[in-house]
Design a protein around this motif. Structure first.
Motif, mmCIF file in Angstrom:
data_model
loop_
_atom_site.group_PDB
_atom_site.id
_atom_site.type_symbol
_atom_site.label_atom_id
_atom_site.label_comp_id
_atom_site.label_asym_id
_atom_site.label_seq_id
_atom_site.Cartn_x
_atom_site.Cartn_y
_atom_site.Cartn_z
ATOM 1 N N GLU A 168 0.516 11.216 1.980
ATOM 2 C CA GLU A 168 -1.108 10.819 1.586
ATOM 3 C C GLU A 168 -0.711 9.324 0.788
ATOM 4 O O GLU A 168 -2.001 8.748 1.400
ATOM 5 C CB GLU A 168 -1.228 11.613 0.096
ATOM 6 C CG GLU A 168 -1.535 12.989 0.762
ATOM 7 C CD GLU A 168 -2.049 14.110 -0.514
ATOM 8 O OE1 GLU A 168 -1.839 13.524 -1.572
ATOM 9 O OE2 GLU A 168 -2.020 15.146 -0.226
ATOM 10 N N VAL A 169 0.113 8.907 0.385
ATOM 11 C CA VAL A 169 0.304 7.626 -0.016
ATOM 12 C C VAL A 169 0.029 6.447 1.221
ATOM 13 O O VAL A 169 -0.284 5.456 1.323
ATOM 14 C CB VAL A 169 1.311 7.218 -0.858
ATOM 15 C CG1 VAL A 169 1.705 5.759 -1.153
ATOM 16 C CG2 VAL A 169 1.126 7.890 -2.497
ATOM 17 N N GLU A 170 1.133 6.892 1.974
ATOM 18 C CA GLU A 170 1.117 6.045 3.385
ATOM 19 C C GLU A 170 -0.012 6.014 4.107
ATOM 20 O O GLU A 170 -0.385 5.056 4.586
ATOM 21 C CB GLU A 170 2.424 6.884 4.098
ATOM 22 C CG GLU A 170 2.734 5.925 5.347
ATOM 23 C CD GLU A 170 3.801 6.587 6.177
ATOM 24 O OE1 GLU A 170 3.983 5.886 7.487
ATOM 25 O OE2 GLU A 170 4.367 7.231 5.660
ATOM 26 N N ALA A 171 -0.837 7.131 4.025
ATOM 27 C CA ALA A 171 -2.031 7.173 4.743
ATOM 28 C C ALA A 171 -3.085 6.126 4.044
ATOM 29 O O ALA A 171 -3.735 5.535 4.691
ATOM 30 C CB ALA A 171 -2.690 8.376 4.917
ATOM 31 N N ARG A 172 -2.874 6.222 2.886
ATOM 32 C CA ARG A 172 -3.841 5.198 2.034
ATOM 33 C C ARG A 172 -3.378 3.840 2.273
ATOM 34 O O ARG A 172 -4.363 3.101 2.319
ATOM 35 C CB ARG A 172 -3.674 5.575 0.258
ATOM 36 C CG ARG A 172 -4.169 4.411 -0.652
ATOM 37 C CD ARG A 172 -5.777 4.389 -0.743
ATOM 38 N NE ARG A 172 -6.137 3.398 -1.588
ATOM 39 C CZ ARG A 172 -7.151 3.072 -1.901
ATOM 40 N NH1 ARG A 172 -8.067 3.993 -1.758
ATOM 41 N NH2 ARG A 172 -7.573 2.113 -2.665
ATOM 42 N N GLN A 173 -2.264 3.497 2.187
ATOM 43 C CA GLN A 173 -1.747 2.312 2.401
ATOM 44 C C GLN A 173 -1.728 1.611 3.801
ATOM 45 O O GLN A 173 -2.135 0.350 4.090
ATOM 46 C CB GLN A 173 -0.239 2.125 2.109
ATOM 47 C CG GLN A 173 0.103 2.444 0.772
ATOM 48 C CD GLN A 173 1.570 2.527 0.554
ATOM 49 O OE1 GLN A 173 2.419 2.725 1.100
ATOM 50 N NE2 GLN A 173 2.071 2.389 -0.870
ATOM 51 N N SER A 174 -2.080 2.484 4.789
ATOM 52 C CA SER A 174 -2.296 1.867 6.267
ATOM 53 C C SER A 174 -3.853 2.116 6.555
ATOM 54 O O SER A 174 -4.101 1.738 7.626
ATOM 55 C CB SER A 174 -1.652 2.889 7.030
ATOM 56 O OG SER A 174 -2.033 4.103 6.996
#
Length: 605
Positions: free
Chosen positions: A597-603
């Motif tokens: 979820e964090v990676e999706a937010r950052q990307s």
């Protein structure tokens, strides 16, 4: 009766013989006082989760222009961050206990009841990363190499060891001259064990950028000076199923990215290029976390209580410079420091003023000396100022700034300083000039208020900011007037106090005796602390040492926070309650679902 008295007198004068190792039981752990909290056969540390997921990456910042060495144990070079992850030690601590050491490389410990010797049995499964067994000869090599060619702290730490030898391939024996030190057998367990076969054809004393061989839970995967160093989890790590390791060292890759400036590192954290920040400044903690990811709940912050003594962070005066020899000048400089103004105007009221070298503990001196303290201080009465014995500690100095500066002015006049054209003139007829050495430009705003007050006293003060490499070189060679230094303390201080305050280390390059103390009184009190046989004796010796150091005004104490600040992207897991005596990030892990979820937010997904 006379014969009996003579016999008893003769027996009392005989040396206490050390026990035979065969008669001493083998233990799984050593506690400084009392017994270990965890019995033999414990499964894991209480704050670790043996079912924690494995994998993921933790990226953190290392502040500085670069590093030039992957050897953290030598005087030369600037070592990379995180190298302790590569090396195992004989024993390891449980952060839920004040000072207890459990077996790591060592599977068993035998300690002579009179502490004349200690033996460690190495775990037969212990291996370096190349598959070579860890042997007693490696331990002997490590001890001799570190004490002869390593940083000065090893000589100070292990000064009470007379001899070390391998009993057999898996047993190493240390003979101790300092049998009064309860701590020495435990800190021998902190010895990092180096591979003798690896270093046989290499020069240990010279900086290197090789991926050095170790036996720990991580190995060096990438060395990129000026940019980063990366460690990867060793999947076949020999010690992964030991009770002290189960549920720890869960993260797959540890990345330390280098940034010249902490403010740039903060921007990298906001952008998601870094996963975690620890020890943020009060201003950043109060105002720097209002960006969208925080508001959306993707970045979290914790203040984790720390049960350790606060230690001493301070402006350290260099006694190797003649200008600092008069205690009245040093006291005047203390009076010029206005903590209350700083805390209100720059720190958002976040900090507590540090007074003691052992703040946040029972080892801090208070009021007048106790009878037990006086017993330690009285033999040195002629060498100590009378106020050590009959005056309350210098905590309650005048709080009103004008009164503080007036008292400072009186002290300087008493010491023979005069004024010429608004400048303070030394008794030798020269203007008094002081330089504060820094490596972080952010700290300038904290120093300027002190310099303003010094200017009111006629003292010419300036700040010199240099890069990290130059700073470390000047610090290591004691080339400074005033430096921001720290003297961290544990709940059980011991042999490290020699290097902090001991005369032997006043002029040893790279030592922690930043002040340059050479005092027989302080040397004696340090030895009394190390030799303390009970908790009460340790507290008393620490209080006496604290009292003498504080009345010497060798430093200008700053501030502390009895907690650790941690800010992180919300992809980590941990088990509560946190350990009482220290933050153990090795027991954290990365939650795969939250990480996605964090990676999706950052990307931007």
């Amino acid at each position: 009766m006379l014969r009996l008295l003579l016999l008893l007198t003769t027996l009392a004068s005989l040396p206490v013989l050390a026990a035979d190792p065969g008669d001493v039981p083998t233990r799984h752990a050593l506690a400084l006082y009392g017994e270990p909290a965890l019995d033999e056969g414990f499964d894991h540390f209480p704050h670790a989760d043996p079912d924690a997921p494995i994998g993921g990456t933790l990226a953190r910042a290392a502040i500085g222009s670069s590093f030039d060495s992957t050897n953290p144990y030598i005087v030369q070079g600037t070592p990379a961050a995180g190298l302790g992850n590569v090396y195992d030690t004989l024993l390891t601590s449980n952060p839920n206990e004040p000072f207890t050491m459990y077996g790591l490389l060592a599977s068993g410990i035998r300690l002579d009841p009179q502490r004349h010797w200690v033996e460690f049995d190495l775990n037969p499964k212990a291996r370096f990363h190349d598959g070579t067994p860890v042997t007693a000869e490696d331990v002997v090599f490590s001890f001799e190499t570190l004490t002869e060619h390593g940083q000065p702290l090893y000589g100070a730490y292990y000064a009470g060891v007379k001899d070390v030898h391998a009993v057999d391939e898996d047993t190493v024996h240390f003979d101790l001259t300092d049998s009064e030190s309860r701590e020495l057998p435990l800190i021998l367990g902190q010895l990092p064990v180096l591979p003798a076969h690896y270093w046989r054809e290499r020069d240990f004393t010279q900086p290197t950028q090789d991926a050095l061989l170790g036996s720990g839970p991580y190995r060096i995967a990438e060395v990129d000076p000026g940019h980063r160093i990366v460690y990867e989890r060793v999947d076949d790590y020999w010690g992964r199923d030991l009770p002290v390791n189960r549920g720890r060292h869960n993260i797959g890759r540890l990345v330390f990215d280098y940034y010249r400036d902490a403010s740039v590192a903060m921007e990298a954290f906001k952008a998601g290029n870094l996963d975690m920040r620890t020890g943020s400044s009060a201003r950043n903690w109060a105002t720097g976390y209002d960006f969208p990811a925080v508001k959306a709940g993707f970045v979290k912050r914790l203040e984790i209580p720390d049960g350790q003594p606060a230690g001493m962070q301070a402006y350290v005066m260099n006694l190797r410079r003649d200008k600092f020899q008069d205690v009245r000048l040093r006291e005047a400089l203390n009076l010029a420091f206005d903590f209350e103004w700083l805390n209100k105007n720059l720190f958002y009221g976040a900090y507590q003023r540090t007074h003691s070298y052992f703040d946040n503990s029972e080892m801090a001196a208070e009021g007048l000396p106790s009878d037990a303290e006086l017993a330690l201080l009285e033999p040195h009465r002629d060498a100590l100022p009378e106020r050590v014995f009959d005056s309350p500690l210098p905590i309650d100095m005048p709080e009103e700034p004008r009164a503080r500066l007036q008292r400072a002015h009186e002290l300087l006049t008493e010491a023979g300083y005069t004024y010429r054209d608004g400048q303070l003139i030394t008794p030798e007829g020269e203007p008094l000039r002081l330089e504060v050495l820094l490596h972080d430009s952010r700290f300038e705003r904290v120093v300027h208020p002190l310099l303003r007050n010094l200017k009111r006293l006629g003292i010419q003060g300036k700040i010199r900011v240099v890069d990290v490499s130059q700073y470390l070189n000047r610090r290591g060679n004691f080339d400074f007037d005033i430096i921001v230094g720290s003297f961290p303390q544990s709940a059980n201080p011991g042999n490290e106090q020699r290097e902090f305050w001991g005369s032997k280390y006043a002029n040893a390059p790279q030592s922690s005796n930043l002040i340059g103390l050479e005092s027989p009184v302080i040397d004696d009190l340090v030895e009394r602390l190390i030799a303390a046989d009970t908790r009460a004796e340790l507290d008393t010796a620490a209080q006496a040492l604290d009292r003498v150091l504080r009345w010497g005004f060798y430093v200008i104490p700053q501030w502390h926070l009895p907690a650790t600040r941690v800010a992180f992207w919300d992809k980590f897991g941990w088990k509560e309650p946190f350990p009482e005596y220290g933050l153990d990030l090795d027991a954290w892990w990365i939650d795969p679902q939250r990480a996605a979820e964090v990676e999706a937010r950052q990307s931007g997904g």
